[in-house]
Design a protein around this motif. Structure first.
Motif, PDB file in Angstrom:
ATOM      1  N   ASP A 278       0.831  -1.209   0.000  1.00 46.24           N
ATOM      2  CA  ASP A 278       0.000   0.000   0.000  1.00 46.24           C
ATOM      3  C   ASP A 278       0.865   1.260   0.000  1.00 46.24           C
ATOM      4  OD1 ASP A 278       1.044  -0.297   2.519  1.00 46.24           O
ATOM      5  OD2 ASP A 278      -0.840   0.045   3.587  1.00 46.24           O
ATOM      6  N   GLY A 279       2.199   1.069  -0.070  1.00 42.94           N
ATOM      7  CA  GLY A 279       3.111   2.199  -0.113  1.00 42.94           C
ATOM      8  C   GLY A 279       3.377   2.842   1.227  1.00 42.94           C
ATOM      9  N   THR A 280       3.102   2.089   2.307  1.00 43.18           N
ATOM     10  CA  THR A 280       3.230   2.626   3.666  1.00 43.18           C
ATOM     11  C   THR A 280       4.076   1.697   4.522  1.00 43.18           C
ATOM     12  OG1 THR A 280       1.031   3.604   3.465  1.00 43.18           O
ATOM     13  CG2 THR A 280       1.914   3.395   5.689  1.00 43.18           C
ATOM     14  N   PHE A 281       4.786   2.272   5.479  1.00 44.63           N
ATOM     15  CA  PHE A 281       5.533   1.472   6.450  1.00 44.63           C
ATOM     16  C   PHE A 281       4.638   1.171   7.648  1.00 44.63           C
ATOM     17  CE2 PHE A 281       8.959   3.266   3.981  1.00 44.63           C
ATOM     18  CZ  PHE A 281       9.868   2.212   3.910  1.00 44.63           C
ATOM     19  N   HIS A 282       4.756  -0.067   8.166  1.00 48.38           N
ATOM     20  CA  HIS A 282       3.885  -0.520   9.246  1.00 48.38           C
ATOM     21  C   HIS A 282       4.709  -1.120  10.387  1.00 48.38           C
ATOM     22  CE1 HIS A 282       0.362  -0.019   6.653  1.00 48.38           C
ATOM     23  NE2 HIS A 282       1.065  -0.590   5.694  1.00 48.38           N
ATOM     24  N   ASP A 283       4.121  -1.094  11.579  1.00 46.16           N
ATOM     25  CA  ASP A 283       4.795  -1.674  12.731  1.00 46.16           C
ATOM     26  C   ASP A 283       4.629  -3.198  12.709  1.00 46.16           C
ATOM     27  OD1 ASP A 283       2.301  -2.437  13.913  1.00 46.16           O
ATOM     28  OD2 ASP A 283       2.100  -0.444  14.792  1.00 46.16           O
ATOM     29  N   PRO A 284       5.403  -3.918  13.551  1.00 43.83           N
ATOM     30  CA  PRO A 284       5.363  -5.388  13.533  1.00 43.83           C
ATOM     31  C   PRO A 284       3.984  -5.977  13.803  1.00 43.83           C
ATOM     32  CG  PRO A 284       7.313  -4.617  14.685  1.00 43.83           C
ATOM     33  CD  PRO A 284       6.479  -3.407  14.417  1.00 43.83           C
ATOM     34  N   ASP A 285       3.218  -5.387  14.707  1.00 49.00           N
ATOM     35  CA  ASP A 285       1.886  -5.923  15.010  1.00 49.00           C
ATOM     36  C   ASP A 285       0.991  -5.895  13.770  1.00 49.00           C
ATOM     37  OD1 ASP A 285       2.557  -6.455  17.600  1.00 49.00           O
ATOM     38  OD2 ASP A 285       1.724  -4.584  18.407  1.00 49.00           O
ATOM     39  N   PHE A 286       1.018  -4.772  13.069  1.00 44.81           N
ATOM     40  CA  PHE A 286       0.210  -4.657  11.851  1.00 44.81           C
ATOM     41  C   PHE A 286       0.690  -5.666  10.810  1.00 44.81           C
ATOM     42  CE2 PHE A 286      -0.789  -3.134   7.654  1.00 44.81           C
ATOM     43  CZ  PHE A 286      -2.071  -2.629   7.771  1.00 44.81           C
ATOM     44  N   ALA A 287       2.020  -5.815  10.673  1.00 45.81           N
ATOM     45  CA  ALA A 287       2.582  -6.734   9.684  1.00 45.81           C
ATOM     46  C   ALA A 287       2.150  -8.173   9.958  1.00 45.81           C
ATOM     47  CB  ALA A 287       4.104  -6.629   9.694  1.00 45.81           C
ATOM     48  N   CYS A 288       2.114  -8.567  11.234  1.00 47.39           N
ATOM     49  CA  CYS A 288       1.698  -9.929  11.598  1.00 47.39           C
ATOM     50  C   CYS A 288       0.216 -10.157  11.286  1.00 47.39           C
ATOM     51  CB  CYS A 288       1.967 -10.192  13.070  1.00 47.39           C
ATOM     52  SG  CYS A 288       3.718 -10.334  13.484  1.00 47.39           S
TER      53      CYS A 288
ATOM     54  N   ALA B 198       9.291   0.281  -7.506  1.00 49.88           N
ATOM     55  CA  ALA B 198       8.525   1.102  -8.447  1.00 49.88           C
ATOM     56  C   ALA B 198       8.240   2.491  -7.882  1.00 49.88           C
ATOM     57  CB  ALA B 198       7.222   0.389  -8.803  1.00 49.88           C
ATOM     58  N   LEU B 199       7.838   2.559  -6.610  1.00 44.53           N
ATOM     59  CA  LEU B 199       7.560   3.848  -5.993  1.00 44.53           C
ATOM     60  C   LEU B 199       8.829   4.690  -5.902  1.00 44.53           C
ATOM     61  CD1 LEU B 199       5.470   5.682  -4.661  1.00 44.53           C
ATOM     62  CD2 LEU B 199       5.984   4.581  -2.469  1.00 44.53           C
ATOM     63  N   PHE B 200       9.928   4.066  -5.530  1.00 48.23           N
ATOM     64  CA  PHE B 200      11.214   4.765  -5.480  1.00 48.23           C
ATOM     65  C   PHE B 200      11.581   5.324  -6.847  1.00 48.23           C
ATOM     66  CE2 PHE B 200      15.755   4.260  -6.510  1.00 48.23           C
ATOM     67  CZ  PHE B 200      16.294   5.246  -5.689  1.00 48.23           C
ATOM     68  N   ALA B 201      11.421   4.507  -7.891  1.00 46.71           N
ATOM     69  CA  ALA B 201      11.782   4.938  -9.249  1.00 46.71           C
ATOM     70  C   ALA B 201      10.922   6.110  -9.696  1.00 46.71           C
ATOM     71  CB  ALA B 201      11.641   3.763 -10.214  1.00 46.71           C
ATOM     72  N   SER B 202       9.623   6.062  -9.390  1.00 47.11           N
ATOM     73  CA  SER B 202       8.726   7.142  -9.811  1.00 47.11           C
ATOM     74  C   SER B 202       9.090   8.456  -9.136  1.00 47.11           C
ATOM     75  CB  SER B 202       7.272   6.773  -9.514  1.00 47.11           C
ATOM     76  OG  SER B 202       7.008   6.790  -8.117  1.00 47.11           O
ATOM     77  N   ARG B 203       9.614   8.383  -7.912  1.00 44.78           N
ATOM     78  CA  ARG B 203       9.985   9.600  -7.189  1.00 44.78           C
ATOM     79  C   ARG B 203      11.398  10.061  -7.544  1.00 44.78           C
ATOM     80  NH1 ARG B 203       7.631   8.184  -1.088  1.00 44.78           N
ATOM     81  NH2 ARG B 203       5.413   8.277  -1.654  1.00 44.78           N
ATOM     82  N   GLU B 204      12.313   9.104  -7.654  1.00 46.94           N
ATOM     83  CA  GLU B 204      13.714   9.427  -7.929  1.00 46.94           C
ATOM     84  C   GLU B 204      13.890  10.074  -9.306  1.00 46.94           C
ATOM     85  OE1 GLU B 204      17.944   9.264  -6.936  1.00 46.94           O
ATOM     86  OE2 GLU B 204      16.088   9.160  -5.790  1.00 46.94           O
TER      87      GLU B 204
ATOM     88  N   THR C 121      21.088  -4.724  -5.768  1.00 50.91           N
ATOM     89  CA  THR C 121      20.135  -4.949  -4.671  1.00 50.91           C
ATOM     90  C   THR C 121      19.136  -3.800  -4.660  1.00 50.91           C
ATOM     91  OG1 THR C 121      21.652  -3.841  -3.134  1.00 50.91           O
ATOM     92  CG2 THR C 121      21.799  -6.247  -3.291  1.00 50.91           C
ATOM     93  N   GLY C 122      18.567  -3.551  -5.818  1.00 45.25           N
ATOM     94  CA  GLY C 122      17.734  -2.379  -6.015  1.00 45.25           C
ATOM     95  C   GLY C 122      16.544  -2.287  -5.088  1.00 45.25           C
ATOM     96  N   THR C 123      15.858  -3.408  -4.840  1.00 41.12           N
ATOM     97  CA  THR C 123      14.661  -3.335  -4.001  1.00 41.12           C
ATOM     98  C   THR C 123      15.006  -2.991  -2.560  1.00 41.12           C
ATOM     99  OG1 THR C 123      14.777  -5.752  -3.720  1.00 41.12           O
ATOM    100  CG2 THR C 123      13.317  -4.912  -5.433  1.00 41.12           C
ATOM    101  N   ALA C 124      16.091  -3.571  -2.034  1.00 44.16           N
ATOM    102  CA  ALA C 124      16.503  -3.269  -0.661  1.00 44.16           C
ATOM    103  C   ALA C 124      16.905  -1.800  -0.544  1.00 44.16           C
ATOM    104  CB  ALA C 124      17.663  -4.173  -0.238  1.00 44.16           C
ATOM    105  N   ASN C 125      17.623  -1.307  -1.550  1.00 48.28           N
ATOM    106  CA  ASN C 125      18.010   0.103  -1.553  1.00 48.28           C
ATOM    107  C   ASN C 125      16.779   0.998  -1.611  1.00 48.28           C
ATOM    108  OD1 ASN C 125      19.918   2.442  -2.041  1.00 48.28           O
ATOM    109  ND2 ASN C 125      18.821   2.450  -3.985  1.00 48.28           N
TER     110      ASN C 125
END
Length: 251
Positions: free
Chosen positions: A7-17, A32-38, A235-239
């Protein structure tokens, strides 16, 4: 700790579980989101990210506002054509061709995982050999001698009868079949999203040789390996996740 979701958002561990499907396959969306912004200033009205890894290819339509596709799961992405299960390393030859050229004939193949696209790319001198790497179809070294033997096995022969020239002809046929598969998927996706002819192409991953030449011809193309260091582009996705998190925190 936090986790990136599709969803393009960072979440805490509880939400991720509690929402594993949202988190499990977020790497493609982050890139993809990084590329569109970069590269926002370099994008035409629309863009297309092509990321070819060892196993899969992502075809992600972009706009200056971000990721265009609403598909989130592998199933949805396979169905719409933005995920193609074809890569530059592990894809079996038997999933790409029904016949291979040999001695003036087109010989039916053996439908076993005797060889992969990596062997074809090795023989075409696109991929670099590594005698210490045995991550191959038969567990033997990733060098051109063993690649030739693996391709020969696809038609019931071996290195004693299939010389380098014949193996090269088979490798070229396999490589071309990959490009045809990607071309068909691209045409489907471009039609689905009605991308204009002047869309910008962003290329990531280590299989750019598989991209149909007609797509690259005369088009503004951004290669991530020319805009990022070698290690970061590999390692594009991790970056991408790291950069998105840094931006969210205002770093």
């Amino acid at each position: 700790p936090c986790f990136y979701g599709v969803d393009g958002t960072f979440h805490d561990p509880d939400f991720a579980c509690q929402h594993p499907d949202l988190i499990a396959a977020g790497n493609w969306h982050a890139l993809a989101l990084f590329a569109s912004r970069e590269f926002q200033d370099q994008l035409a009205a629309c863009g297309l990210l092509i990321d070819i890894g060892s196993t899969t290819t992502d075809l992600i339509p972009l706009s200056r506002a971000g990721v265009m596709t609403k598909s989130r799961t592998d199933f949805d992405r396979l169905a719409e054509g933005s995920l193609v299960y074809l890569g530059a390393g592990r894809t079996p030859v038997c999933a790409l061709v029904d016949r291979l050229p040999y001695s003036g004939r087109h010989v039916p193949i053996m439908r076993e995982v005797f060889a992969t696209i990596d062997d074809a790319r090795l023989l075409l001198k696109i991929a670099s050999p590594d005698g210490q790497d045995c991550a191959s179809a038969d567990g033997k070294p990733r060098d051109r001698f063993h690649a030739r033997n693996r391709l020969a096995r696809m038609i019931g022969l071996d290195h004693r009868t299939v010389d380098e020239s014949a193996a090269g002809e088979m490798a070229a046929a396999i490589h071309q079949s990959c490009r045809v598969v990607l071309q068909q998927s691209l045409e489907k996706l471009l039609h689905r999203y009605s991308l204009p002819d002047d869309f910008t192409l962003i290329v990531s991953g280590h299989g750019k040789d598989l991209i149909p030449g007609t797509l690259l011809s005369g088009r503004q193309t951004i290669f991530l390996d020319q805009n990022l260091s070698g290690a970061l582009s590999r390692t594009g996705t991790a970056n991408a996740v790291a950069k998105l998190l840094e931006n969210e925190k205002g770093g």
